[in-house]
Design a protein around this motif. Structure first.
Motif, short mmCIF file in Angstrom:
data_model
loop_
_atom_site.label_atom_id
_atom_site.label_comp_id
_atom_site.label_asym_id
_atom_site.label_seq_id
_atom_site.Cartn_x
_atom_site.Cartn_y
_atom_site.Cartn_z
N ARG A 87 0.85 -1.20 0.00
CA ARG A 87 0.00 0.00 0.00
C ARG A 87 0.88 1.24 0.00
O ARG A 87 1.85 1.31 0.75
N HIS A 88 0.47 2.24 -0.76
CA HIS A 88 1.19 3.52 -0.80
C HIS A 88 0.16 4.63 -0.62
O HIS A 88 -0.96 4.52 -1.12
N LEU A 89 0.53 5.68 0.10
CA LEU A 89 -0.38 6.82 0.23
C LEU A 89 -0.57 7.47 -1.14
O LEU A 89 0.41 7.75 -1.83
N SER A 227 -6.69 -1.88 -0.47
CA SER A 227 -7.24 -0.55 -0.20
C SER A 227 -7.36 -0.26 1.29
O SER A 227 -7.97 -1.03 2.03
N THR A 228 -6.80 0.87 1.70
CA THR A 228 -7.09 1.45 3.01
C THR A 228 -7.68 2.83 2.73
O THR A 228 -7.21 3.54 1.84
N TYR A 244 -5.18 4.67 0.36
CA TYR A 244 -3.92 3.96 0.16
C TYR A 244 -4.19 2.72 -0.67
O TYR A 244 -5.21 2.05 -0.48
#
Lengths: 373, 104
Positions: A87-89, A227-228, A244
């Motif tokens: 995950r990446h912002l 997904s966050t 994210y």
């Protein structure tokens, strides 16, 4: 009558699409072998030599890049420690998620873009003139100041919303600002407008799908596994900034938009939603505040590669790409760029702190690779 | 870096901010350092618990100029506490892998 309805159905249905059933089909190793020159050109623009220990964080700092062509991964590379499942912002790429969730709510008949915000959330009387479409178009007219680290932080509306007095209930904070202009009359980049929109969408979707509606109606349907989506203190998803995902899952959002809002033969977004979202907004044509020539221009929470002759902006932001190219863009270099003419989705995750990355060059290299396949 | 340097930098910034406010009154009531520690707590919480990076990576990711915020990570509580000059305490807590971090 029944016959007429049946004849109408194909027009409303979705054509065959390239939605992956499971992980993305992955050709990138074979493409790297068979098209080494084109892939080297992508490497050169995304991953030139850079000093990762530079205290000023200068240079092209790409964390990952994925190119999807005709629904298959044809280029993929990361820099240590990032990888395909991380995950990446995405920062303001989240705004296109906010648009997508709005479209789904409209498609389900829970919301009209002409509704007043006061039809769905509590707001001061002055804010009731703001419609859902004004929030989609960053045209609320609210007196907002979207400034980040290069301006005095204490006067920034967006920093106060995310980290200061607005953080518990961001939409209430946003809608509590006085009006600067009549809603719909101006365009001004505002993360506040997006979070007010997010509260409106939450108000109609939570009762129907539960608190975690973004997974029920979007992320899970697209097969995303990373997904966050963070919320404020009262449970509104921070649609301006806090989605994210992995680069591969970001590509799924791009593929949905490439396919006119259809996924695996099902229509998630209303007919015409992608079309209407990728036109230059009225505010951007007539009265944009704080937009410069050469900048990409906004549709509805989507960036466009179109000139704005009304404002004397005669050139698109990315001349190497066709004019119907559109993008979700986020702080520090995050992007999902859709090039419909070439059936391409180009994703970049990054820690880009200066303007040294050649986005137009990256699109030129991705298009050149697509043309050789 | 000696432990006094961040404090000196901070005092200089505070003075600069107060001087700035005399001309351009701040519109919002959060002091600069509360914003700084808030940004630190939220950013570090998400960097560590959502994106899975280590503390050194996240310290650099959330570094702003001047670099006066300090954070502590409680891995059991999944809680990040940040302060500037020992004060202006702000916290962010990790919920789960869907909902990430929320400021307290």
């Amino acid at each position: 009558m029944l016959l007429a309805l049946l004849l109408l159905l194909p027009a409303l249905a979705c054509p065959d699409d390239r939605s992956p059933d499971g992980p993305w089909p992955d050709d990138h190793a074979a493409v790297a072998r068979d098209h080494a020159d084109r892939v080297a050109a992508l490497d050169a623009v995304f991953f030139p030599d850079v000093d990762w220990d530079d205290p000023d964080r200068a240079g092209v700092r790409t964390d990952g890049a994925v190119v999807i062509h005709r629904g298959r991964v044809v280029y993929e590379r990361y820099r240590d420690p990032w990888g395909p499942g991380d995950r990446h912002l995405t920062w303001s790429v989240s705004k296109t998620v906010a648009n997508t969730l709005t479209g789904i709510a409209v498609h389900e008949g829970r919301l009209s873009i002409d509704d007043s915000v006061c039809a769905h959330v509590q707001a001061p009387d002055a804010a009731c003139a703001i419609r859902v479409v004004d929030l989609l178009e960053m045209s609320s007219g609210l007196d907002w100041k979207e400034t980040y680290e290069h301006d005095p932080p204490t006067t920034s509306s967006v920093l106060a919303m995310l980290y200061g007095q607005g953080r518990d209930d961001m939409a209430a904070f946003v809608l509590g600002h006085p009006l600067r202009d009549a809603p719909g009359s101006t365009w001004m980049y505002s993360s506040g407008d997006t979070n007010a929109l997010s509260a409106v969408v939450g108000a109609v979707m939570v009762p129907a799908h539960g608190e975690r509606f973004p997974w029920a109606v979007l992320f899970d349907r697209l097969g995303m596994t990373t997904s966050t989506f963070e919320r404020d203190g009262v449970g509104t998803y921070v649609g301006s900034s806090y989605w994210y995902a992995s680069a591969r899952d970001m590509g799924r959002l791009g593929q949905l938009w490439l396919q006119d809002g259809c996924w695996a033969g099902q229509r998630l977004l209303p007919e015409g939603w992608v079309h209407d979202s990728t036109r230059v907004t009225r505010g951007a044509r007539e009265r944009p505040l704080g937009s410069a020539p050469g900048d990409p221009v906004q549709g509805r929470l989507v960036w466009l590669n179109q000139p704005v002759p009304e404002q004397g902006h005669m050139h698109p932001a990315w001349p190497a790409a066709p004019p119907d190219t559109f993008a979700a863009l986020g702080h520090w270099g995050q992007s999902i760029i859709v090039v419909p003419e070439h059936d391409l989705v180009v994703v970049r995750i990054a820690d880009q702190r200066d303007d040294s990355f050649d986005r137009d060059g990256s699109l030129a290299a991705a298009i050149a690779l697509a043309e050789s396949l | 870096m000696s432990p006094t340097r961040p404090a000196l930098l901070g005092l200089l910034m505070l003075a600069a901010t107060l001087a700035g406010c005399a001309k351009d009154p701040a519109k919002y009531d959060a002091p600069l350092f509360a914003l700084g520690s808030g940004f630190s707590a939220k950013s570090v919480c998400s960097c560590i618990f959502v994106t899975g990076r280590d503390e050194a990576f996240c310290r650099d990711q959330a570094r702003v100029s001047p670099d006066v915020a300090r954070f502590k990570v409680d891995h059991d509580q999944k809680l990040v506490t940040s302060k500037v000059l020992g004060g202006w305490k702000q916290q962010a807590r990790y919920v789960d892998d869907q909902l990430g971090c929320v400021m307290q």
